[in-house]
Design a protein around this motif. Structure first.
Motif, PDB file in Angstrom:
ATOM      1  N   GLY A   1      -0.100  10.750  -3.733  1.00 54.43           N
ATOM      2  CA  GLY A   1      -0.806   9.613  -4.290  1.00 54.43           C
ATOM      3  C   GLY A   1      -2.033   9.277  -3.481  1.00 54.43           C
ATOM      4  O   GLY A   1      -2.525  10.084  -2.703  1.00 54.43           O
ATOM      5  N   PRO A   2      -2.561   8.065  -3.651  1.00 52.63           N
ATOM      6  CA  PRO A   2      -3.723   7.644  -2.867  1.00 52.63           C
ATOM      7  C   PRO A   2      -3.418   7.651  -1.383  1.00 52.63           C
ATOM      8  O   PRO A   2      -2.259   7.566  -0.970  1.00 52.63           O
ATOM      9  N   ALA A   3      -4.455   7.723  -0.559  1.00 53.06           N
ATOM     10  CA  ALA A   3      -4.260   7.781   0.875  1.00 53.06           C
ATOM     11  C   ALA A   3      -3.533   6.544   1.369  1.00 53.06           C
ATOM     12  O   ALA A   3      -3.802   5.436   0.929  1.00 53.06           O
ATOM     13  N   SER A   4      -2.588   6.728   2.281  1.00 52.62           N
ATOM     14  CA  SER A   4      -1.846   5.605   2.843  1.00 52.62           C
ATOM     15  C   SER A   4      -2.314   5.354   4.263  1.00 52.62           C
ATOM     16  O   SER A   4      -2.623   6.288   4.997  1.00 52.62           O
ATOM     17  N   SER A   5      -2.364   4.091   4.641  1.00 51.97           N
ATOM     18  CA  SER A   5      -2.816   3.747   5.985  1.00 51.97           C
ATOM     19  C   SER A   5      -1.728   4.081   6.989  1.00 51.97           C
ATOM     20  O   SER A   5      -0.604   4.440   6.634  1.00 51.97           O
ATOM     21  N   ALA A   6      -2.059   3.935   8.273  1.00 49.38           N
ATOM     22  CA  ALA A   6      -1.119   4.301   9.323  1.00 49.38           C
ATOM     23  C   ALA A   6       0.170   3.506   9.217  1.00 49.38           C
ATOM     24  O   ALA A   6       1.264   4.055   9.354  1.00 49.38           O
ATOM     25  N   THR A   7       0.090   2.201   8.973  1.00 46.14           N
ATOM     26  CA  THR A   7       1.284   1.368   8.834  1.00 46.14           C
ATOM     27  C   THR A   7       1.211   0.630   7.512  1.00 46.14           C
ATOM     28  O   THR A   7       0.206  -0.015   7.202  1.00 46.14           O
ATOM     29  N   THR A   8       2.276   0.723   6.725  1.00 48.22           N
ATOM     30  CA  THR A   8       2.324   0.082   5.418  1.00 48.22           C
ATOM     31  C   THR A   8       3.608  -0.710   5.289  1.00 48.22           C
ATOM     32  O   THR A   8       4.632  -0.380   5.882  1.00 48.22           O
ATOM     33  N   SER A   9       3.555  -1.756   4.485  1.00 49.38           N
ATOM     34  CA  SER A   9       4.744  -2.540   4.158  1.00 49.38           C
ATOM     35  C   SER A   9       4.928  -2.504   2.654  1.00 49.38           C
ATOM     36  O   SER A   9       3.954  -2.416   1.893  1.00 49.38           O
ATOM     37  N   LEU A  10       6.167  -2.580   2.210  1.00 55.83           N
ATOM     38  CA  LEU A  10       6.450  -2.425   0.788  1.00 55.83           C
ATOM     39  C   LEU A  10       7.673  -3.242   0.404  1.00 55.83           C
ATOM     40  O   LEU A  10       8.742  -3.093   1.004  1.00 55.83           O
ATOM     41  N   LEU A  11       7.506  -4.127  -0.583  1.00 59.97           N
ATOM     42  CA  LEU A  11       8.638  -4.764  -1.223  1.00 59.97           C
ATOM     43  C   LEU A  11       9.107  -3.823  -2.318  1.00 59.97           C
ATOM     44  O   LEU A  11       8.594  -3.853  -3.433  1.00 59.97           O
ATOM     45  N   ASP A  12      10.055  -2.966  -1.980  1.00 60.32           N
ATOM     46  CA  ASP A  12      10.459  -1.901  -2.889  1.00 60.32           C
ATOM     47  C   ASP A  12      11.269  -2.442  -4.063  1.00 60.32           C
ATOM     48  O   ASP A  12      11.052  -2.047  -5.203  1.00 60.32           O
ATOM     49  N   LEU A  13      12.197  -3.335  -3.786  1.00 63.57           N
ATOM     50  CA  LEU A  13      13.042  -3.905  -4.823  1.00 63.57           C
ATOM     51  C   LEU A  13      13.247  -5.386  -4.543  1.00 63.57           C
ATOM     52  O   LEU A  13      13.393  -5.793  -3.383  1.00 63.57           O
ATOM     53  N   ALA A  14      13.281  -6.197  -5.589  1.00 62.71           N
ATOM     54  CA  ALA A  14      13.592  -7.621  -5.476  1.00 62.71           C
ATOM     55  C   ALA A  14      13.949  -8.119  -6.870  1.00 62.71           C
ATOM     56  O   ALA A  14      13.068  -8.398  -7.686  1.00 62.71           O
ATOM     57  N   PHE A  15      15.250  -8.201  -7.174  1.00 61.07           N
ATOM     58  CA  PHE A  15      15.654  -8.552  -8.527  1.00 61.07           C
ATOM     59  C   PHE A  15      16.887  -9.456  -8.522  1.00 61.07           C
ATOM     60  O   PHE A  15      17.636  -9.522  -7.537  1.00 61.07           O
ATOM     61  N   ASN A  48       2.734   6.105   9.234  1.00 65.43           N
ATOM     62  CA  ASN A  48       2.410   7.485   8.885  1.00 65.43           C
ATOM     63  C   ASN A  48       1.267   8.013   9.745  1.00 65.43           C
ATOM     64  O   ASN A  48       0.369   7.262  10.120  1.00 65.43           O
ATOM     65  N   THR A  49       1.289   9.312  10.028  1.00 65.23           N
ATOM     66  CA  THR A  49       0.160   9.983  10.672  1.00 65.23           C
ATOM     67  C   THR A  49      -0.066  11.325   9.982  1.00 65.23           C
ATOM     68  O   THR A  49       0.790  11.823   9.251  1.00 65.23           O
ATOM     69  N   GLY A  50      -1.233  11.931  10.242  1.00 61.13           N
ATOM     70  CA  GLY A  50      -1.513  13.287   9.776  1.00 61.13           C
ATOM     71  C   GLY A  50      -1.450  13.430   8.273  1.00 61.13           C
ATOM     72  O   GLY A  50      -1.977  12.615   7.526  1.00 61.13           O
ATOM     73  N   ILE A  51      -0.763  14.457   7.810  1.00 62.10           N
ATOM     74  CA  ILE A  51      -0.747  14.760   6.383  1.00 62.10           C
ATOM     75  C   ILE A  51       0.018  13.734   5.566  1.00 62.10           C
ATOM     76  O   ILE A  51      -0.121  13.688   4.348  1.00 62.10           O
ATOM     77  N   TYR A  52       0.860  12.890   6.208  1.00 59.58           N
ATOM     78  CA  TYR A  52       1.479  11.792   5.471  1.00 59.58           C
ATOM     79  C   TYR A  52       0.451  10.746   5.068  1.00 59.58           C
ATOM     80  O   TYR A  52       0.620  10.041   4.087  1.00 59.58           O
ATOM     81  N   ALA A  53      -0.600  10.601   5.856  1.00 60.82           N
ATOM     82  CA  ALA A  53      -1.632   9.605   5.593  1.00 60.82           C
ATOM     83  C   ALA A  53      -2.952  10.281   5.268  1.00 60.82           C
ATOM     84  O   ALA A  53      -4.016   9.798   5.619  1.00 60.82           O
ATOM     85  N   SER A  54      -2.910  11.436   4.596  1.00 61.06           N
ATOM     86  CA  SER A  54      -4.119  12.201   4.318  1.00 61.06           C
ATOM     87  C   SER A  54      -5.068  11.402   3.460  1.00 61.06           C
ATOM     88  O   SER A  54      -4.677  10.668   2.571  1.00 61.06           O
TER      89      SER A  54
END
Length: 457
Positions: A135-149, A112-118
């Motif tokens: 939500g809270p500010a996000s860093s430039a590069t993020t990783s996420l385990l969105d689903l695991a079931f 993310n850059t700019g307003i995506y990572a405000s």
């Protein structure tokens, strides 16, 4: 001459016979069988058998490129932002005597850059743009385990979509205000035939993310105190979710409820309290298929109410950017500084969404939400011109046009409009941090747009 030819032919025949007899006595060597990949049709398109097993595997994913512009909330914030996201899905299913055994993983990497990572620091107070980074500010590069079931017959265990959710930001690029969270859970689903099912689920709300695009962390329970400090002492058990659902040719409908226990305690400067509070929420939704308009058309309608658990309305706990209004501390409960009693925050929301295909390759998606909160406390971090709770009211609407020239490819543009009202005019303590130094602001309007190019495979 004829005698010579006969002798030669006879000799050759004899040698061949002897060689054949010797070869018959030798052990034979056969080529190893080739293990071909076979198509598995039991679970839909894209599945194939894992060689040497009776399990079916499907690997899919997504690449998204996105470009956004939005109204600047702060002189210290970019007016645009970019996003690149990669997603990988792994789906393995096996038919057993107890039903289907399924394992699913979804992993995402996002830049993310700019307003995506405000940010939310002192130099860009209220910089978050609704629908882009709420939500809270996000860093430039993020990783996420969105689903695991894991699903084994009626049991679902792991990280999955909350069974409280119904319309979970299914349409549009920007997230409107709705329940849409992935949490760690343990659930049992009973099916009754004719599309009817019921689910009971234990869900850990502290483990979740809220919003497909927001990326914010669910922070309920969050407690607010006037004139003192307070802590949340955790929960004795996870939230209990119950839902009743029907899926038929005309569409779908669901009624869901949630109840949870919260333990709050105060520290200094206020009346002591140490006890449990119950939080609950209820939601009903319906999806109506509209093939008479065009194939794939559908309408969603949903309503929800929450008491002490604003996350079930799509509001994440913690600090929320209000543009020129500064920031608002959102809490699920507050402590009366005189009596020490705990008062839950309450709220309700309405959601509507519509999808229409103009042609098989061109569609429009429109979604909107309206919500009201009753907080029951004043936020001391702001300069209030009236001594009363802010009790925000918010309206969001997003509309887009998407072109799908080939299967799996979406190219579209979207516009999001946001309007926020608060109960009393407010201003920030330090006017140097915001674009406007005018005090007494009671409402805020914002406009943002996105261009998205996305490939699903």
């Amino acid at each position: 001459m004829k005698l010579v030819k006969s002798l030669l032919l006879g000799s050759a025949a004899g040698i061949a016979a002897v060689a054949g007899a010797q070869a018959a006595d030798l052990p034979s060597r056969k080529a190893a069988p080739v293990e071909y990949v076979r198509v598995c049709t039991a679970y839909g398109a894209g599945f194939f058998y894992i060689p040497g097993t009776d399990s079916c595997l499907r690997i899919s994913g997504r690449v998204r490129a996105e470009y956004a512009v939005g109204e600047r909330y702060s002189d210290f914030q970019d007016a645009y932002g970019t996003r690149a996201r990669g997603r990988l899905n792994v789906d393995v299913r096996t038919q057993t005597a107890y039903g289907t055994l399924r394992t699913f993983i979804r992993y995402e990497l996002t830049n993310n850059t700019g307003i995506y990572a405000s940010g939310t620091g002192p130099f860009n107070v209220g910089s978050n743009v609704p629908g882009l980074s709420r939500g809270p500010a996000s860093s430039a590069t993020t990783s996420l385990l969105d689903l695991a079931f894991v699903q084994f017959g009626p049991i679902t265990a792991g990280r999955a979509q909350s069974f409280f959710d119904f319309y979970a930001s299914d349409l549009n690029f920007a997230s409107i205000r709705t329940a849409d969270s992935r949490v760690n859970l343990l659930a049992y689903t009973a099916t009754f035939g004719s599309g009817f099912s019921a689910t009971v689920s234990l869900e850990d709300r502290t483990s979740g993310t809220v919003g497909r695009e927001l990326g914010g962390i669910i922070q309920d329970p969050v407690l607010f105190v006037n004139g003192g400090a307070a802590v949340t002492q955790g929960q004795d058990y996870p939230d209990l979710i119950a839902s009743l659902r029907v899926d038929q040719g005309w569409g779908s409908a669901q009624l869901s409820g949630a109840v949870g226990q919260r333990n709050y305690a105060t520290l200094a400067n206020v009346a002591a309290v140490n006890g449990d509070e119950f939080a609950w929420a209820i939601q009903g939704g319906v999806k109506i298929n509209l093939p008479s308009l065009a194939a794939g058309d559908a309408l969603w309608l949903q309503a929800a109410y929450a008491d002490g658990a604003l996350g079930y309305l799509g509001w994440s706990g913690g600090s929320f950017g209000l543009g020129r209004l500064g920031r608002l501390s959102l809490a699920d409960a507050s402590i009366n500084p005189v009596t020490g009693s705990i008062d839950n925050s309450t709220g309700w929301s309405l959601v509507a969404a519509f999808r229409h295909f103009w042609t098989p390759t061109i569609r429009t998606e429109i979604s909107a939400s309206y919500s009201e909160l009753k907080l029951g406390y004043n936020d001391n971090s702001q300069l209030f011109l009236a001594s009363r709770s802010l009790d925000p009211k918010e309206f969001l609407v997003a509309a887009n046009v998407i072109w799908s020239p080939v299967s799996g490819l979406d190219i579209g543009v979207e516009v999001l409009y946001s309007h926020l009202d608060v109960r009393a005019p407010v201003g920030v303590v330090s006017n140097a941090n915001v674009r406007s130094g005018v005090l007494g602001i009671k409402s805020e309007d914002t406009l943002s747009g996105r261009l998205r190019i996305q490939r699903d495979f």
